[in-house]
Design an enzyme around this catalytic site. Structure first.
Site, short mmCIF file in Angstrom:
data_model
loop_
_atom_site.label_atom_id
_atom_site.label_comp_id
_atom_site.label_asym_id
_atom_site.label_seq_id
_atom_site.Cartn_x
_atom_site.Cartn_y
_atom_site.Cartn_z
N ARG A 122 78.03 86.75 74.98
CA ARG A 122 76.74 86.56 74.30
C ARG A 122 76.26 85.13 74.53
NH1 ARG A 122 76.40 90.25 68.88
NH2 ARG A 122 74.87 91.52 69.95
N GLN A 127 71.16 87.44 77.86
CA GLN A 127 70.43 88.12 76.79
C GLN A 127 69.79 89.43 77.27
OE1 GLN A 127 67.81 85.02 75.26
NE2 GLN A 127 68.96 84.98 73.35
N ASP A 130 72.26 92.33 77.17
CA ASP A 130 72.98 92.53 75.90
C ASP A 130 72.67 93.90 75.29
OD1 ASP A 130 74.29 92.37 73.51
OD2 ASP A 130 73.39 90.47 72.88
N SER A 133 73.15 94.36 71.41
CA SER A 133 72.04 93.92 70.58
C SER A 133 70.85 94.88 70.65
CB SER A 133 71.59 92.51 70.99
OG SER A 133 72.57 91.56 70.64
N TYR A 228 80.58 86.80 66.53
CA TYR A 228 81.22 87.93 65.86
C TYR A 228 82.27 87.44 64.89
CZ TYR A 228 79.42 91.09 69.50
OH TYR A 228 78.62 91.81 70.32
#
Length: 372
Positions: A122, A127, A130, A133, A228
Protein backbone atom coordinates in the site's frame (compact mmCIF):
# COMPACT_ATOMS: atom_id res chain seq x y z
CA UNK A 1 1.12 -13.22 -24.45
CA UNK A 2 -2.24 -14.92 -24.06
CA UNK A 3 -4.51 -13.88 -21.19
CA UNK A 4 -7.30 -16.16 -19.94
CA UNK A 5 -10.17 -14.81 -17.84
CA UNK A 6 -11.98 -17.67 -16.14
CA UNK A 7 -15.41 -17.90 -14.55
CA UNK A 8 -15.64 -17.50 -10.78
CA UNK A 9 -16.82 -20.63 -8.96
CA UNK A 10 -16.99 -19.41 -5.37
CA UNK A 11 -20.43 -19.21 -3.74
CA UNK A 12 -22.01 -15.72 -3.61
CA UNK A 13 -19.60 -14.49 -6.32
CA UNK A 14 -20.85 -12.41 -9.24
CA UNK A 15 -17.70 -10.52 -10.26
CA UNK A 16 -15.39 -11.15 -13.21
CA UNK A 17 -11.68 -10.32 -13.47
CA UNK A 18 -11.79 -8.19 -16.63
CA UNK A 19 -14.50 -5.98 -18.12
CA UNK A 20 -14.79 -5.68 -21.92
CA UNK A 21 -13.50 -2.08 -21.77
CA UNK A 22 -10.30 -3.05 -19.94
CA UNK A 23 -9.95 -6.17 -22.09
CA UNK A 24 -9.89 -3.86 -25.10
CA UNK A 25 -7.07 -1.80 -23.56
CA UNK A 26 -4.96 -4.92 -23.03
CA UNK A 27 -5.59 -6.09 -26.59
CA UNK A 28 -4.50 -2.65 -27.82
CA UNK A 29 -1.34 -3.08 -25.72
CA UNK A 30 -0.56 -6.25 -27.70
CA UNK A 31 -1.98 -9.02 -25.50
CA UNK A 32 -4.38 -11.72 -26.67
CA UNK A 33 -7.46 -12.18 -24.50
CA UNK A 34 -9.82 -15.14 -24.15
CA UNK A 35 -12.67 -15.47 -21.67
CA UNK A 36 -14.54 -18.52 -20.47
CA UNK A 37 -18.09 -18.45 -21.85
CA UNK A 38 -20.58 -16.57 -19.64
CA UNK A 39 -17.86 -15.58 -17.15
CA UNK A 40 -19.06 -11.98 -17.24
CA UNK A 41 -22.83 -12.53 -17.37
CA UNK A 42 -23.34 -12.13 -13.60
CA UNK A 43 -21.56 -8.76 -13.88
CA UNK A 44 -23.87 -7.83 -16.80
CA UNK A 45 -21.17 -8.28 -19.47
CA UNK A 46 -22.30 -10.55 -22.30
CA UNK A 47 -19.92 -12.73 -24.33
CA UNK A 48 -20.74 -10.64 -27.40
CA UNK A 49 -19.34 -7.54 -25.65
CA UNK A 50 -15.97 -9.28 -25.29
CA UNK A 51 -16.05 -10.69 -28.82
CA UNK A 52 -16.85 -7.25 -30.24
CA UNK A 53 -13.52 -5.89 -28.98
CA UNK A 54 -11.47 -8.83 -30.22
CA UNK A 55 -11.49 -11.29 -27.32
CA UNK A 56 -12.45 -14.93 -27.78
CA UNK A 57 -15.16 -16.64 -25.73
CA UNK A 58 -14.26 -20.29 -25.08
CA UNK A 59 -16.43 -23.01 -23.57
CA UNK A 60 -13.68 -25.48 -22.56
CA UNK A 61 -12.06 -24.23 -19.36
CA UNK A 62 -9.24 -26.79 -19.27
CA UNK A 63 -8.04 -25.94 -22.80
CA UNK A 64 -8.40 -22.23 -22.03
CA UNK A 65 -6.17 -22.65 -18.97
CA UNK A 66 -3.61 -24.89 -20.66
CA UNK A 67 -3.16 -22.44 -23.54
CA UNK A 68 -2.77 -19.30 -21.42
CA UNK A 69 0.42 -17.50 -20.44
CA UNK A 70 -1.50 -15.45 -17.85
CA UNK A 71 -4.62 -16.50 -15.94
CA UNK A 72 -6.70 -13.76 -14.30
CA UNK A 73 -9.33 -14.33 -11.64
CA UNK A 74 -10.93 -12.47 -8.72
CA UNK A 75 -10.90 -15.25 -6.11
CA UNK A 76 -8.05 -17.72 -5.54
CA UNK A 77 -7.68 -20.34 -8.24
CA UNK A 78 -8.75 -23.84 -7.25
CA UNK A 79 -6.18 -26.64 -7.07
CA UNK A 80 -7.92 -28.20 -10.08
CA UNK A 81 -7.62 -24.98 -12.12
CA UNK A 82 -3.91 -24.69 -11.31
CA UNK A 83 -3.50 -28.31 -12.43
CA UNK A 84 -4.57 -27.36 -15.97
CA UNK A 85 -2.06 -24.49 -16.30
CA UNK A 86 1.12 -24.95 -18.29
CA UNK A 87 4.52 -24.82 -16.64
CA UNK A 88 5.91 -21.29 -16.51
CA UNK A 89 2.48 -19.62 -16.78
CA UNK A 90 1.44 -16.86 -14.37
CA UNK A 91 -1.70 -16.60 -12.21
CA UNK A 92 -2.93 -13.26 -10.84
CA UNK A 93 -5.80 -13.04 -8.33
CA UNK A 94 -6.60 -12.58 -4.68
CA UNK A 95 -4.73 -15.51 -3.10
CA UNK A 96 -4.73 -14.92 0.68
CA UNK A 97 -1.55 -16.98 0.65
CA UNK A 98 -0.98 -17.20 4.41
CA UNK A 99 -4.27 -19.07 4.86
CA UNK A 100 -4.28 -21.07 1.62
CA UNK A 101 -1.46 -23.64 1.83
CA UNK A 102 -3.12 -26.13 -0.58
CA UNK A 103 -3.09 -23.51 -3.34
CA UNK A 104 0.58 -22.66 -2.74
CA UNK A 105 1.47 -26.35 -2.87
CA UNK A 106 -0.46 -26.76 -6.15
CA UNK A 107 1.35 -23.76 -7.70
CA UNK A 108 4.77 -25.09 -6.73
CA UNK A 109 3.93 -28.58 -7.96
CA UNK A 110 2.72 -27.21 -11.31
CA UNK A 111 5.82 -25.05 -11.78
CA UNK A 112 3.90 -21.81 -12.28
CA UNK A 113 4.31 -18.28 -10.90
CA UNK A 114 1.58 -16.56 -8.92
CA UNK A 115 0.96 -12.95 -7.87
CA UNK A 116 -1.56 -12.04 -5.17
CA UNK A 117 -3.35 -8.71 -5.50
CA UNK A 118 -4.10 -8.65 -1.76
CA UNK A 119 -0.33 -8.55 -1.13
CA UNK A 120 0.35 -5.48 -3.30
CA UNK A 121 2.15 -2.95 -1.04
CA UNK A 122 0.00 0.00 0.00
CA UNK A 123 2.32 2.68 -1.38
CA UNK A 124 1.36 5.79 -3.35
CA UNK A 125 2.51 4.53 -6.75
CA UNK A 126 0.47 1.34 -6.32
CA UNK A 127 -2.82 3.11 -5.56
CA UNK A 128 -4.30 2.35 -8.99
CA UNK A 129 -3.57 -1.36 -8.38
CA UNK A 130 -5.12 -1.47 -4.89
CA UNK A 131 -7.97 -3.94 -5.37
CA UNK A 132 -8.47 -4.35 -1.62
CA UNK A 133 -9.37 -0.67 -1.36
CA UNK A 134 -11.52 -0.49 -4.50
CA UNK A 135 -13.62 -3.44 -3.34
CA UNK A 136 -13.80 -2.36 0.31
CA UNK A 137 -14.99 1.08 -0.80
CA UNK A 138 -17.99 -0.46 -2.55
CA UNK A 139 -18.57 -2.85 0.36
CA UNK A 140 -18.73 0.05 2.83
CA UNK A 141 -21.36 1.80 0.73
CA UNK A 142 -23.48 -1.31 0.25
CA UNK A 143 -23.33 -2.28 3.94
CA UNK A 144 -25.18 0.92 4.85
CA UNK A 145 -27.81 0.29 2.17
CA UNK A 146 -28.27 -3.27 3.50
CA UNK A 147 -28.59 -1.94 7.04
CA UNK A 148 -31.12 0.71 5.97
CA UNK A 149 -33.18 -1.97 4.20
CA UNK A 150 -33.44 -4.12 7.35
CA UNK A 151 -33.97 -1.21 9.75
CA UNK A 152 -37.61 -0.45 10.52
CA UNK A 153 -37.08 3.31 10.59
CA UNK A 154 -35.65 6.06 8.39
CA UNK A 155 -32.17 7.55 8.76
CA UNK A 156 -32.74 11.33 8.68
CA UNK A 157 -34.37 13.76 11.08
CA UNK A 158 -37.88 14.39 9.78
CA UNK A 159 -40.12 17.21 11.02
CA UNK A 160 -43.76 16.77 10.01
CA UNK A 161 -47.18 18.03 11.06
CA UNK A 162 -47.68 14.69 12.79
CA UNK A 163 -44.52 15.09 14.85
CA UNK A 164 -40.72 14.89 14.68
CA UNK A 165 -38.81 11.70 13.85
CA UNK A 166 -35.38 11.53 15.44
CA UNK A 167 -32.42 10.57 13.20
CA UNK A 168 -31.13 7.01 13.32
CA UNK A 169 -27.91 6.36 15.20
CA UNK A 170 -25.28 4.34 13.34
CA UNK A 171 -22.17 2.90 15.02
CA UNK A 172 -19.34 1.83 12.69
CA UNK A 173 -16.53 -0.39 13.93
CA UNK A 174 -13.35 0.27 11.97
CA UNK A 175 -12.37 3.38 9.99
CA UNK A 176 -10.50 1.74 7.14
CA UNK A 177 -11.58 2.16 3.52
CA UNK A 178 -14.88 0.31 4.06
CA UNK A 179 -15.61 2.11 7.32
CA UNK A 180 -14.91 5.57 5.91
CA UNK A 181 -17.22 4.96 2.95
CA UNK A 182 -19.87 3.66 5.35
CA UNK A 183 -19.55 6.87 7.41
CA UNK A 184 -19.95 9.04 4.32
CA UNK A 185 -22.95 7.05 3.07
CA UNK A 186 -24.74 6.98 6.45
CA UNK A 187 -24.19 10.73 6.87
CA UNK A 188 -25.57 11.42 3.37
CA UNK A 189 -28.69 9.48 4.36
CA UNK A 190 -29.04 11.69 7.44
CA UNK A 191 -27.93 9.42 10.30
CA UNK A 192 -25.96 10.37 13.39
CA UNK A 193 -22.72 8.39 13.06
CA UNK A 194 -20.29 7.23 15.76
CA UNK A 195 -17.07 5.42 14.88
CA UNK A 196 -14.60 3.23 16.75
CA UNK A 197 -11.07 2.45 15.55
CA UNK A 198 -7.97 1.48 17.50
CA UNK A 199 -5.75 3.63 15.26
CA UNK A 200 -5.78 7.17 16.71
CA UNK A 201 -4.67 8.65 13.37
CA UNK A 202 -8.12 7.83 11.90
CA UNK A 203 -9.84 10.31 14.25
CA UNK A 204 -9.28 13.27 11.92
CA UNK A 205 -10.60 11.34 8.89
CA UNK A 206 -13.71 10.28 10.81
CA UNK A 207 -14.41 13.84 11.94
CA UNK A 208 -13.84 15.24 8.44
CA UNK A 209 -16.71 13.04 7.23
CA UNK A 210 -19.01 14.23 10.01
CA UNK A 211 -18.63 11.21 12.30
CA UNK A 212 -18.06 11.27 16.06
CA UNK A 213 -14.92 9.35 17.08
CA UNK A 214 -15.23 6.95 20.03
CA UNK A 215 -11.85 7.13 21.75
CA UNK A 216 -10.20 4.01 23.16
CA UNK A 217 -6.69 4.59 24.47
CA UNK A 218 -4.23 2.26 22.71
CA UNK A 219 -1.44 0.23 24.26
CA UNK A 220 1.79 -1.49 23.20
CA UNK A 221 -0.05 -4.61 22.00
CA UNK A 222 -1.52 -2.81 19.01
CA UNK A 223 0.74 -3.44 15.99
CA UNK A 224 0.15 -1.32 12.88
CA UNK A 225 1.94 -2.21 9.63
CA UNK A 226 1.27 -0.71 6.19
CA UNK A 227 -1.99 0.80 7.42
CA UNK A 228 -3.27 -2.54 8.72
CA UNK A 229 -3.68 -3.74 12.27
CA UNK A 230 -1.30 -6.73 12.41
CA UNK A 231 -1.72 -7.68 16.06
CA UNK A 232 -3.82 -6.91 19.11
CA UNK A 233 -4.01 -8.34 22.65
CA UNK A 234 -7.06 -9.89 24.28
CA UNK A 235 -6.78 -7.32 27.10
CA UNK A 236 -7.02 -4.43 24.65
CA UNK A 237 -9.96 -6.03 22.81
CA UNK A 238 -11.76 -6.40 26.15
CA UNK A 239 -11.10 -2.74 27.00
CA UNK A 240 -12.36 -1.67 23.57
CA UNK A 241 -15.53 -3.75 23.97
CA UNK A 242 -16.28 -2.15 27.34
CA UNK A 243 -15.93 1.38 25.97
CA UNK A 244 -18.11 0.83 22.92
CA UNK A 245 -20.73 -1.44 24.54
CA UNK A 246 -22.72 1.59 25.71
CA UNK A 247 -22.63 3.18 22.27
CA UNK A 248 -23.78 -0.06 20.63
CA UNK A 249 -26.65 -0.49 23.11
CA UNK A 250 -28.01 2.90 21.99
CA UNK A 251 -27.49 2.29 18.26
CA UNK A 252 -30.09 1.55 15.61
CA UNK A 253 -27.53 0.12 13.18
CA UNK A 254 -24.06 -1.31 13.84
CA UNK A 255 -21.66 -2.01 10.97
CA UNK A 256 -18.50 -3.98 11.75
CA UNK A 257 -15.55 -3.89 9.33
CA UNK A 258 -12.54 -5.00 11.41
CA UNK A 259 -10.16 -7.50 9.79
CA UNK A 260 -6.61 -8.67 10.55
CA UNK A 261 -4.90 -10.04 7.39
CA UNK A 262 -4.26 -13.76 7.60
CA UNK A 263 -6.03 -14.13 10.95
CA UNK A 264 -9.52 -14.65 12.32
CA UNK A 265 -11.50 -11.42 12.55
CA UNK A 266 -11.41 -9.89 16.07
CA UNK A 267 -14.51 -10.38 18.23
CA UNK A 268 -15.95 -6.92 18.85
CA UNK A 269 -19.64 -7.56 19.60
CA UNK A 270 -20.11 -10.47 22.05
CA UNK A 271 -23.57 -11.95 22.59
CA UNK A 272 -24.03 -10.06 25.86
CA UNK A 273 -23.71 -6.78 23.96
CA UNK A 274 -26.22 -7.99 21.34
CA UNK A 275 -28.66 -8.69 24.19
CA UNK A 276 -28.28 -5.08 25.37
CA UNK A 277 -29.29 -3.63 21.98
CA UNK A 278 -32.67 -2.11 21.26
CA UNK A 279 -35.46 -4.26 19.86
CA UNK A 280 -35.45 -3.92 16.06
CA UNK A 281 -31.86 -2.74 15.76
CA UNK A 282 -29.57 -4.17 13.06
CA UNK A 283 -25.98 -5.44 12.81
CA UNK A 284 -24.22 -5.81 9.45
CA UNK A 285 -21.10 -7.95 9.97
CA UNK A 286 -18.75 -7.25 7.05
CA UNK A 287 -16.11 -9.56 8.53
CA UNK A 288 -18.27 -12.71 8.47
CA UNK A 289 -16.03 -14.42 5.88
CA UNK A 290 -13.16 -14.40 8.37
CA UNK A 291 -15.16 -15.57 11.36
CA UNK A 292 -17.08 -12.36 12.02
CA UNK A 293 -16.81 -9.43 14.45
CA UNK A 294 -20.15 -10.36 16.05
CA UNK A 295 -20.55 -13.53 18.10
CA UNK A 296 -24.05 -14.15 16.73
CA UNK A 297 -23.50 -13.62 12.99
CA UNK A 298 -23.89 -16.61 10.67
CA UNK A 299 -22.15 -16.93 7.31
CA UNK A 300 -24.50 -16.29 4.41
CA UNK A 301 -27.55 -15.82 6.62
CA UNK A 302 -29.69 -13.01 7.98
CA UNK A 303 -31.03 -13.99 11.39
CA UNK A 304 -32.93 -12.39 14.26
CA UNK A 305 -31.46 -13.00 17.70
CA UNK A 306 -32.44 -11.27 20.96
CA UNK A 307 -34.67 -9.02 18.83
CA UNK A 308 -31.72 -7.85 16.71
CA UNK A 309 -31.44 -8.51 12.96
CA UNK A 310 -27.91 -9.74 12.24
CA UNK A 311 -26.77 -9.77 8.60
CA UNK A 312 -23.94 -12.20 7.81
CA UNK A 313 -23.70 -11.32 4.11
CA UNK A 314 -20.38 -12.57 2.71
CA UNK A 315 -18.58 -10.85 -0.15
CA UNK A 316 -20.59 -7.62 -0.05
CA UNK A 317 -18.69 -6.01 -3.00
CA UNK A 318 -20.08 -8.81 -5.18
CA UNK A 319 -23.58 -7.42 -4.59
CA UNK A 320 -22.47 -4.53 -6.82
CA UNK A 321 -20.92 -6.73 -9.53
CA UNK A 322 -20.93 -4.21 -12.36
CA UNK A 323 -18.99 -1.53 -10.48
CA UNK A 324 -16.89 -4.05 -8.54
CA UNK A 325 -15.78 -5.81 -11.74
CA UNK A 326 -15.05 -2.52 -13.52
CA UNK A 327 -12.82 -1.30 -10.68
CA UNK A 328 -11.12 -4.67 -10.16
CA UNK A 329 -10.42 -4.89 -13.91
CA UNK A 330 -8.69 -1.50 -13.84
CA UNK A 331 -6.70 -2.51 -10.76
CA UNK A 332 -5.53 -5.79 -12.24
CA UNK A 333 -4.74 -4.35 -15.70
CA UNK A 334 -2.63 -1.56 -14.16
CA UNK A 335 -0.85 -4.22 -12.08
CA UNK A 336 -0.26 -6.48 -15.10
CA UNK A 337 1.09 -3.63 -17.24
CA UNK A 338 3.49 -2.77 -14.41
CA UNK A 339 4.76 -6.36 -14.30
CA UNK A 340 4.86 -7.22 -17.99
CA UNK A 341 4.71 -6.20 -21.64
CA UNK A 342 3.05 -8.13 -24.48
CA UNK A 343 6.34 -10.00 -24.92
CA UNK A 344 6.78 -11.26 -21.36
CA UNK A 345 7.23 -10.49 -17.67
CA UNK A 346 10.03 -8.18 -16.53
CA UNK A 347 10.76 -10.13 -13.33
CA UNK A 348 12.27 -7.15 -11.51
CA UNK A 349 12.73 -9.15 -8.32
CA UNK A 350 13.99 -6.27 -6.16
CA UNK A 351 11.28 -3.83 -7.26
CA UNK A 352 8.93 -3.11 -4.33
CA UNK A 353 5.59 -3.97 -5.95
CA UNK A 354 6.89 -7.15 -7.62
CA UNK A 355 8.67 -8.29 -4.47
CA UNK A 356 5.66 -7.59 -2.25
CA UNK A 357 3.08 -9.40 -4.37
CA UNK A 358 4.97 -12.36 -5.88
CA UNK A 359 3.97 -15.46 -3.92
CA UNK A 360 5.38 -18.28 -6.08
CA UNK A 361 8.05 -17.94 -8.79
CA UNK A 362 8.61 -20.74 -11.30
CA UNK A 363 7.37 -23.35 -8.84
CA UNK A 364 9.20 -21.99 -5.80
CA UNK A 365 7.44 -20.27 -2.88
CA UNK A 366 9.17 -16.90 -2.36
CA UNK A 367 6.90 -14.62 -0.30
CA UNK A 368 7.98 -13.93 3.32
CA UNK A 369 4.47 -14.70 4.62
CA UNK A 370 4.80 -18.36 3.55
CA UNK A 371 8.58 -18.90 3.63
CA UNK A 372 9.61 -19.40 7.24
Amino acid sequence: MKIAIIKETKAFEKRVALSPEVCKQLIQAGFECAIEKEAGVSSFFEDTAYEAIGAKAEKNKSSLLSGADIVLKVNPLTVEEVGHMKKGAVAISFMYAATNPELIEACTKQGISAFSVDAIPRISRAQKMDALSSQANLGGYKSVIIGAYHLGKIFPLLMTAAGTIKPAKVVIMGAGVAGLQAIATAKRLGAVVEVSDIRPETKEQVQSLGGKFIEVKGDDSVKIEGGYVKGISEDFLKKQQEVIARHISEADLVITTALIPGKKAPMLVPEEVVKSMKLGSVIVDMAVEQGGNCACSEYGKTIVKHGVTIVGEPNIPSLLPLNASELYAKNIATFLLHLATKDGFKWEMDEEITKGSLIVHNGKAVHPSIVK
